[in-house]
Design a protein around this motif. Structure first.
Motif, PDB file in Angstrom:
ATOM      1  N   LEU A 197      54.625  35.490  38.621  1.00  0.00           N
ATOM      2  CA  LEU A 197      55.814  36.518  39.459  1.00  0.00           C
ATOM      3  C   LEU A 197      56.657  35.540  40.353  1.00  0.00           C
ATOM      4  N   GLY A 198      55.777  34.598  40.850  1.00  0.00           N
ATOM      5  CA  GLY A 198      56.572  33.606  41.779  1.00  0.00           C
ATOM      6  C   GLY A 198      57.313  32.754  41.110  1.00  0.00           C
ATOM      7  N   GLY A 199      56.560  32.136  40.131  1.00  0.00           N
ATOM      8  CA  GLY A 199      57.398  31.514  38.855  1.00  0.00           C
ATOM      9  C   GLY A 199      57.995  30.178  39.096  1.00  0.00           C
ATOM     10  N   HIS A 200      57.738  29.504  40.493  1.00  0.00           N
ATOM     11  CA  HIS A 200      58.456  28.353  40.460  1.00  0.00           C
ATOM     12  C   HIS A 200      57.495  27.181  41.411  1.00  0.00           C
ATOM     13  N   ASN A 201      56.133  27.577  41.522  1.00  0.00           N
ATOM     14  CA  ASN A 201      55.170  26.541  42.060  1.00  0.00           C
ATOM     15  C   ASN A 201      55.642  26.265  43.409  1.00  0.00           C
ATOM     16  N   ASP A 202      56.103  27.304  44.137  1.00  0.00           N
ATOM     17  CA  ASP A 202      56.697  26.949  45.548  1.00  0.00           C
ATOM     18  C   ASP A 202      56.159  27.821  46.668  1.00  0.00           C
ATOM     19  N   VAL A 203      55.136  29.103  46.268  1.00  0.00           N
ATOM     20  CA  VAL A 203      54.760  30.066  47.062  1.00  0.00           C
ATOM     21  C   VAL A 203      53.230  30.509  46.683  1.00  0.00           C
ATOM     22  N   LEU A 204      52.313  30.570  47.513  1.00  0.00           N
ATOM     23  CA  LEU A 204      51.044  31.127  47.293  1.00  0.00           C
ATOM     24  C   LEU A 204      50.930  32.324  47.708  1.00  0.00           C
ATOM     25  N   ALA A 205      50.402  33.332  46.827  1.00  0.00           N
ATOM     26  CA  ALA A 205      50.445  34.809  47.009  1.00  0.00           C
ATOM     27  C   ALA A 205      49.642  35.537  46.110  1.00  0.00           C
ATOM     28  N   GLY A 206      49.119  36.852  46.575  1.00  0.00           N
ATOM     29  CA  GLY A 206      48.443  37.713  45.763  1.00  0.00           C
ATOM     30  C   GLY A 206      49.033  39.165  45.695  1.00  0.00           C
ATOM     31  N   LEU A 207      48.768  39.863  44.752  1.00  0.00           N
ATOM     32  CA  LEU A 207      49.364  41.217  44.608  1.00  0.00           C
ATOM     33  C   LEU A 207      48.524  41.933  44.157  1.00  0.00           C
ATOM     34  N   ILE A 208      48.344  43.226  44.835  1.00  0.00           N
ATOM     35  CA  ILE A 208      47.356  44.370  44.105  1.00  0.00           C
ATOM     36  C   ILE A 208      48.152  45.400  44.236  1.00  0.00           C
ATOM     37  N   VAL A 209      47.789  46.406  43.211  1.00  0.00           N
ATOM     38  CA  VAL A 209      48.340  47.581  42.852  1.00  0.00           C
ATOM     39  C   VAL A 209      47.270  48.724  42.532  1.00  0.00           C
ATOM     40  N   SER A 210      47.222  49.916  43.145  1.00  0.00           N
ATOM     41  CA  SER A 210      46.358  51.000  43.021  1.00  0.00           C
ATOM     42  C   SER A 210      47.102  52.051  42.531  1.00  0.00           C
ATOM     43  N   LYS A 211      46.086  52.996  42.028  1.00  0.00           N
ATOM     44  CA  LYS A 211      46.408  54.258  41.524  1.00  0.00           C
ATOM     45  C   LYS A 211      45.545  55.441  42.047  1.00  0.00           C
ATOM     46  N   GLY A 212      46.095  56.361  42.539  1.00  0.00           N
ATOM     47  CA  GLY A 212      45.355  57.425  43.401  1.00  0.00           C
ATOM     48  C   GLY A 212      45.489  57.259  44.672  1.00  0.00           C
ATOM     49  N   LYS A 213      45.568  58.566  45.489  1.00  0.00           N
ATOM     50  CA  LYS A 213      45.858  58.434  46.760  1.00  0.00           C
ATOM     51  C   LYS A 213      44.758  57.978  47.595  1.00  0.00           C
ATOM     52  N   GLU A 214      43.386  58.092  47.401  1.00  0.00           N
ATOM     53  CA  GLU A 214      42.058  58.002  47.917  1.00  0.00           C
ATOM     54  C   GLU A 214      41.886  56.467  47.886  1.00  0.00           C
ATOM     55  N   LEU A 215      41.939  56.003  46.728  1.00  0.00           N
ATOM     56  CA  LEU A 215      41.595  54.811  46.524  1.00  0.00           C
ATOM     57  C   LEU A 215      42.667  53.556  47.195  1.00  0.00           C
ATOM     58  N   SER A 216      43.823  54.205  46.885  1.00  0.00           N
ATOM     59  CA  SER A 216      45.184  53.477  47.939  1.00  0.00           C
ATOM     60  C   SER A 216      44.806  53.564  49.274  1.00  0.00           C
ATOM     61  N   GLU A 217      44.431  54.665  49.975  1.00  0.00           N
ATOM     62  CA  GLU A 217      44.069  54.550  51.235  1.00  0.00           C
ATOM     63  C   GLU A 217      42.927  53.687  51.710  1.00  0.00           C
ATOM     64  N   GLN A 218      41.962  53.530  50.745  1.00  0.00           N
ATOM     65  CA  GLN A 218      40.682  52.713  51.078  1.00  0.00           C
ATOM     66  C   GLN A 218      41.150  51.139  51.182  1.00  0.00           C
ATOM     67  N   ILE A 219      42.248  50.718  50.124  1.00  0.00           N
ATOM     68  CA  ILE A 219      42.560  49.546  49.915  1.00  0.00           C
ATOM     69  C   ILE A 219      43.482  49.127  51.116  1.00  0.00           C
ATOM     70  N   ALA A 220      44.374  50.200  51.544  1.00  0.00           N
ATOM     71  CA  ALA A 220      45.261  49.803  52.515  1.00  0.00           C
ATOM     72  C   ALA A 220      44.524  49.535  53.968  1.00  0.00           C
ATOM     73  N   PHE A 221      43.357  50.319  54.215  1.00  0.00           N
ATOM     74  CA  PHE A 221      42.516  50.015  55.421  1.00  0.00           C
ATOM     75  C   PHE A 221      41.914  48.531  55.237  1.00  0.00           C
TER      76      PHE A 221
END
Length: 384
Positions: A197-221
């Motif tokens: 996703l970053g693709g250029h060996n110049d940024v350290l990062a992680g991404l999460i994507v969730s499905k569903g309102k309740e689970l998304s709220e738990q992860i946001a917390f």
């Protein structure tokens, strides 16, 4: 709108005041309140920041999810997800697993009473045999790192839902350009965004994507509470990198397919692990659930003595840990990425002292093949 266009347009229409095509880097950690009880939607940067929000919305859209979360690394994303679970909970996890994930589970999460069983996640009978009354989730890598094992995502998600288990899929190696696990029934997708996703060996990062309102709220917390969030500079770098994801993934796939064919025919190579080869045991599953193949492959040499001279002799290809960047990188999993996995487990699944992992870059494929061919020749001459 096609995914190529959505990628190229990340952040380009999100700044209404100036119309900036490249979304600005909002460095501020604090945001002024208009008056008591009112907010602009941004209060404190750990909770929400403008640049990070554009990135999070982009990845949620690309993965067909309800919410996205940008973390300071792929491991930070995993730690945030693992915080969904409590003492006494049990997880089912892909057998061929990235060493850092194994380390986090066995040396950190185990101290808090969260346990894991490692299983071929494409084997429903194996999953069922390892499932316990306290099992809460299934964590899938597909393709796996480094042996490129493929899991039938839809099949496992159907089984998991029957047992009220959360399905988490690590989509790092294919990205949403080639594979979208949430559309196949998964609940959570994670990325080591440092990679393709970053693709250029110049940024350290992680991404999460969730499905569903309740689970998304738990992860946001958890994301806000634990605080391992991505800063604005790195969020901007991620968006900048993702704009060219379609072009890069097509080139990575092309080069890796050519490289896999070269290695498959080479007399010094015993086996090639790449899901784009028709000889791969789950080639049909990969073709069905994904629209393309990754740029990473692994191969096993016939003689372990060739490993050192090969790694010493490559020039265009860098001997370095990581994957998914525009530059070609080669890694020795047994002593690098998978060193924390006990030797007996590594050897059982095939990560031994003859295995090399190759992240094929976007250089001209003839130059990459020539570099590796020269290294093979040097190794062969030294042995003879």
């Amino acid at each position: 709108m096609n995914i190529e266009s959505r990628l190229a347009q990340i952040g380009s229409i999100s700044e209404p005041v100036t119309g900036a095509v490249s979304f600005p880097i909002y460095q501020s950690t604090a945001f002024r309140h208009p008056r008591l009880g009112q907010s602009t939607g941004f209060d404190y940067a750990r909770t929400k920041s403008p640049t990070r929000s554009v990135l999070e919305q982009a990845i949620a859209d690309l993965e067909s999810g309800d919410a996205g979360f940008a973390s300071s690394s792929g491991m930070a994303s995993l730690q945030t997800i693992f915080a969904l679970f409590s003492q006494g909970d049990h997880l089912l996890v892909s057998l061929d697993l990235y060493g850092g994930t194994y380390r986090l589970l066995e040396k950190v999460m185990s101290r808090f009473g969260v346990t894991a069983s490692y299983v071929d996640t494409n084997d429903l009978d194996g999953l069922e045999s390892k499932r316990q009354s306290n099992t809460k989730a299934v964590l899938i890598e597909t393709p796996t790192n480094p042996l490129m094992m493929i899991t039938d995502i839809a099949k496992v998600c159907t089984w998991a839902k029957h047992h009220n288990l959360i399905t988490i899929v690590d989509n790092t190696l294919l990205t949403p350009f080639f594979q979208r696990p949430l559309e196949l029934g998964a609940d959570i997708v994670i990325h080591s965004a440092t990679k393709y996703l970053g693709g250029h060996n110049d940024v350290l990062a992680g991404l999460i994507v969730s499905k569903g309102k309740e689970l998304s709220e738990q992860i946001a917390f958890l994301h806000n509470t634990m605080g391992a969030v991505l800063g604005p500079q790195d969020s901007w770098l991620m968006m900048r990198g993702m704009k060219t994801l379609a072009l890069r993934m097509e080139r990575h796939q092309h080069n890796a397919t050519r490289m896999a064919a070269f290695l498959d025919a080479h007399p010094m190579v015993e086996q090639v692990y790449y899901p784009g080869l028709e000889s791969h045991p789950n080639y049909e599953v990969q073709q069905r659930q994904s629209s393309g193949n990754t740029g990473i492959l692994s191969f096993k040499m016939k003689d372990a003595r060739t490993i050192e001279p090969i790694l010493r002799s490559i020039r265009l290809i860098a001997f370095a840990e990581s994957l998914g960047g525009v530059e070609s990188l080669m890694t020795y999993p047994a002593v690098q990425t998978h060193a924390d996995i006990p030797e007996e487990i590594r050897r059982q699944i095939g990560v031994d002292d003859r295995l090399l992992r190759f992240s094929v870059g976007i250089e001209h494929i003839d130059d990459i093949i020539a570099d590796l061919s020269n290294a093979f020749e040097i190794a062969s001459n030294e042995l003879n």
